[in-house]
Enzyme design. Sequence first.
Site, PDB file in Angstrom:
ATOM      1  N   CYS A  89       0.801  -1.215   0.000  1.00 21.28           N
ATOM      2  CA  CYS A  89       0.000   0.000   0.000  1.00 21.28           C
ATOM      3  C   CYS A  89       0.839   1.273   0.000  1.00 21.28           C
ATOM      4  CB  CYS A  89      -0.908   0.082   1.224  1.00 21.28           C
ATOM      5  SG  CYS A  89      -2.091  -1.228   1.293  1.00 21.28           S
ATOM      6  N   GLY A 115       1.099  -0.018  -5.075  1.00 21.10           N
ATOM      7  CA  GLY A 115      -0.121  -0.813  -5.131  1.00 21.10           C
ATOM      8  C   GLY A 115      -0.895  -0.477  -6.383  1.00 21.10           C
ATOM      9  N   ASN A 192      -1.038   1.588   5.645  1.00 19.43           N
ATOM     10  CA  ASN A 192       0.056   0.857   4.990  1.00 19.43           C
ATOM     11  C   ASN A 192       0.765   0.046   6.061  1.00 19.43           C
ATOM     12  OD1 ASN A 192       3.320   1.741   3.653  1.00 19.43           O
ATOM     13  ND2 ASN A 192       2.137  -0.099   3.337  1.00 19.43           N
ATOM     14  N   GLY A 193       0.825  -1.266   5.850  1.00 19.79           N
ATOM     15  CA  GLY A 193       1.475  -2.128   6.824  1.00 19.79           C
ATOM     16  C   GLY A 193       0.680  -3.397   7.025  1.00 19.79           C
ATOM     17  N   TYR A 335      14.165  -2.187  -3.033  1.00 17.22           N
ATOM     18  CA  TYR A 335      13.258  -2.369  -4.170  1.00 17.22           C
ATOM     19  C   TYR A 335      12.001  -1.509  -4.133  1.00 17.22           C
ATOM     20  CZ  TYR A 335       9.824  -4.556  -7.247  1.00 17.22           C
ATOM     21  OH  TYR A 335       8.871  -4.767  -8.199  1.00 17.22           O
TER      22      TYR A 335
END
Length: 541
Positions: A89, A115, A192-193, A335
């Site tokens: 996310c 995402g 996010n997580g 990345y």
Amino acid sequence: MMADHGGAAAAGAAGTRGPEAAASAATVVTALAAAAGTGAPGPLDSGPAGHLATVAAAVAGGATSPASAVGDGGFVFDAAGGDSLREECGVVGVWGDPASAATVYYGLHALQHRGQEGAGIVTSAPDGEDLLEHKGLGLVSEVFANVADLERLTGHAAIGHNRYSTAGAKSVRNVQPLVATFRDGPVSVAHNGNLTNAPRLRVELELRGSIFHTSSDTEVILHLMATSVSSAGELSRRVADALGRVEGAYSVLILSRESLVAVRDPRGFRPLVLGALPSGGHMLASESCALDLAGASLVREVEPGEMLVLSATGMASYFPFARARRRACVFEHIYFSKPSSVVFGRSVYASRVRFGELLAATAGVPHADVVVPVPESGVPAALGFSAASGVPFQQGILRSHYVGRTFIQPSQGVRDIGVKLKLAPVRSVIAGKVVVAVDDSIVRGTTSKKIVLMLRDAGATEVHMRIACPPIIGSCYYGVDTPDRESLISFRNDVEATREYIGADSLGFLPLDGLHDFLGEEADTFCDACFSGQYPILPVE
Ligand code: SF4
């Protein structure tokens, strides 16, 4: 057997920058400038690395999108062989901007790489009864293809979310921001997580009568807020109470009619930054590249464990949770994050160039003719490898930017069509050469195998694969979609067995201790669990 964290099968190293490296750098600049169609490069006044950074960023376009495509009608096709870890996310929030929805929209565009399966925006106006929302499955540009859907989202405050969901959970119900109405009014959350104790909390809440509408762990936060015993009317107290009960990774934005609350978990697994908008408002985002696109300036990171509350009375900072050692995700630098971003106080681009330099020092290929990146994410590390080793950099593999999201089923006679649609070798660069191919990581090994074969088919006399991170030996519990560890090639194989599987003449990884040396005194403030197996928190069922 566990993967060997040591260097490459190939011997020799060239870790110094000398005349050879400078010549190599000039070669790189010329090659990249030609590829970009920009003509002659400018002066090397900021040194080879700095100049190369500029040129390569122009060529790469900053794109790090996972190379996947999801076809309609149930045919799932991954152009690069499905061999990437995927971020789950990106979040964006705005407070105090009359054009809040448009600002969040641009921020989500900048975070599209985090995402691609769904996006949404929720806005709030001080005089509005309800929060306004629009969300759907697809890319940001697809979800908001009709400009009227964006124009309808009026208000001075907004939050937005890009989602990557795991298989089976691809439903518009799970697309965030989630919205619910409490006794005190409507509230929306973007996260996010990954919450490591969400399954247990969900069972507890359901036994007490909660009815869940999604399969997302994020909804647990809403239910904990709804059942909070903290004083009514104070969103921040409800948020602190709810998040005090969850464990794991969260960079979360919570919007009500009165305030915008931003919180980062005490270990700070996932990034979250604060920016200042030219309009005088504030912006929050997973990465600084979102601020750049929206014209906001980077103010600072939201600290691990910090809660920022933005309201009509200004901005307030709290630290409501027990302190913990920071465990920032090092994979953001390897990345996930966009190279143009500053994440955890470090330039992502500079980190990747340095990973390449370290890789050259520990796993050099002295007799190589050319260093070739696996585009796009392997470009900065390949530049670093080239500069440190003196082996010329060439764009020997080109990536198609025009592969659509829907494909017809390839015929069985077309071998490895996925990789070939996405990546094409440049025979004039490859044929008759000893090639070093540099990639950011290996997950299952399937893509690396196809790339090695593609380079051999293009006439390479030797192919040496170099990976700018240590072998991945474990899954992630903190918001990154990883395969089961049995599917990770480096969990099942040592370096030699992996080399044999992908068919390379040699294979080298960035050693884990090299990664730690790079992080220096901050090494123990980063999570490296997928490489080391040292998990800061284990999931609770
Ligand atoms: Fe990042 Fe790996 Fe830690 Fe997950 S396990 S947070 S991907 S370093």
